[in-house]
Design an enzyme around this catalytic site. Sequence first.
Site, short mmCIF file in Angstrom:
data_model
loop_
_atom_site.label_atom_id
_atom_site.label_comp_id
_atom_site.label_asym_id
_atom_site.label_seq_id
_atom_site.Cartn_x
_atom_site.Cartn_y
_atom_site.Cartn_z
N TYR A 15 15.46 50.77 2.41
CA TYR A 15 15.51 50.37 1.88
C TYR A 15 16.25 50.46 0.42
CZ TYR A 15 11.32 46.18 1.16
OH TYR A 15 10.71 45.70 -0.27
N TYR A 54 16.74 39.59 -0.57
CA TYR A 54 15.59 40.68 -0.73
C TYR A 54 14.71 39.68 0.21
CZ TYR A 54 11.17 43.09 -2.85
OH TYR A 54 10.65 44.00 -2.59
#
Length: 395
Positions: free
Chosen positions: A297, A346
């Site tokens: 991430y 995102y």
Amino acid sequence: MADANWLRGRAAIVGIGSTAYGLRGEFTERGELSMAAEAVAAACADAGIAPADIDGWSSYSMDGTEPGDLAHAFGSRPVRLASMTHGGGGAAMGGAFLHAAMAVATGQADVCVVYRSICQGQMPYGQAMAKAPRLPAFSWAVPYGLMAPGQMFALAAVRHMHLYGTTEEHFCRIAVNAREMAANNPLARFRQPLSVDQYFSMPYIYEPMRRPDFCMESDVAVAVVITSAERAADLDAHAVHIAAASFGAPQRYGQGLLGSYNMRDDDFASAGQRTVAADLYSKAGLGPSDVDVAQIYDHFSPLVLMGLEDFGFCEIGESGPFVASGGIGLDALPLNTSGGNLAEVYAHGMTLVTEAVRQLRGTAVNQVADAEVALVVGGAGPTPTSALILTKGTP
């Protein structure tokens, strides 16, 4: 004592789907429910399963789309799982997958969908960490001038630099890698190359992090279909198995870097994921040397460096030299191979999962040869954080 490896080989991902990738506010008129439904329909089509067969729904980060609304929209079977995993941003993503996997493995549900729908025009604050959300977790830090996640993560980055000699050049390598991977991805938002000179010509958002070190803001929905390994074997889909999933945080981590600083000093300059990593590897019966592709991430590039350390790809404090010496890339450790949060989109980490699935199916744009094991890591910082190990075929 329960078998820690009981989940291995019992649940599989059989379908993935998403909406188009929009800018912040681009899909406001559509709304989160419509976007979630589109992603679910696409994932079911990929799996060869009718949406009406879904009886389990799982999400995280307080997704605004209710399972009941999705079930009603599709005329789905009676709901047998409606799960929400707490945690900020994409930190708890792996928990949503764990809940769905446990449900199908134990017979609580037959077909589960993990989904995340983000329509930022409907939100009162910015998701991309440059703006200050009005959340209770921030109340402890506001009197000290810390009012946005980017400010808080900047402190950890500076601490890592102080302790280990990490430099901005090392952050740059993470940002450049994201653009390199996105260049071949026709869906990615930022496909333009990023040179070192361009990186250093950009202003700080919160020192020492520049604009390319921050994830973007996006409108997007993504869904993943999970069923039992037995049912997956009967489908025409290219199943990817969930070897293990873990979520949690170190002792005293509190809300991590999002407002609470009561953790141990060695946890502060970290991704806060060492306990999750140890648990995950133990459950999967695998280790860092078994990982063929890593999706870590990347809300902020310094946290990717810390994630490389926490998940054992290099020693603590050595992530900077590791990436500087060629430790990441398609010819080394393939990292965030679709562009990640920094360059693809995102989606609170969901596209890291879908990219891992494509890699194991052999259909990725930056395909890693003979990829059989993929690591997917949730967002660092909040509590709980999480991770998954996916495998090609039954582990």
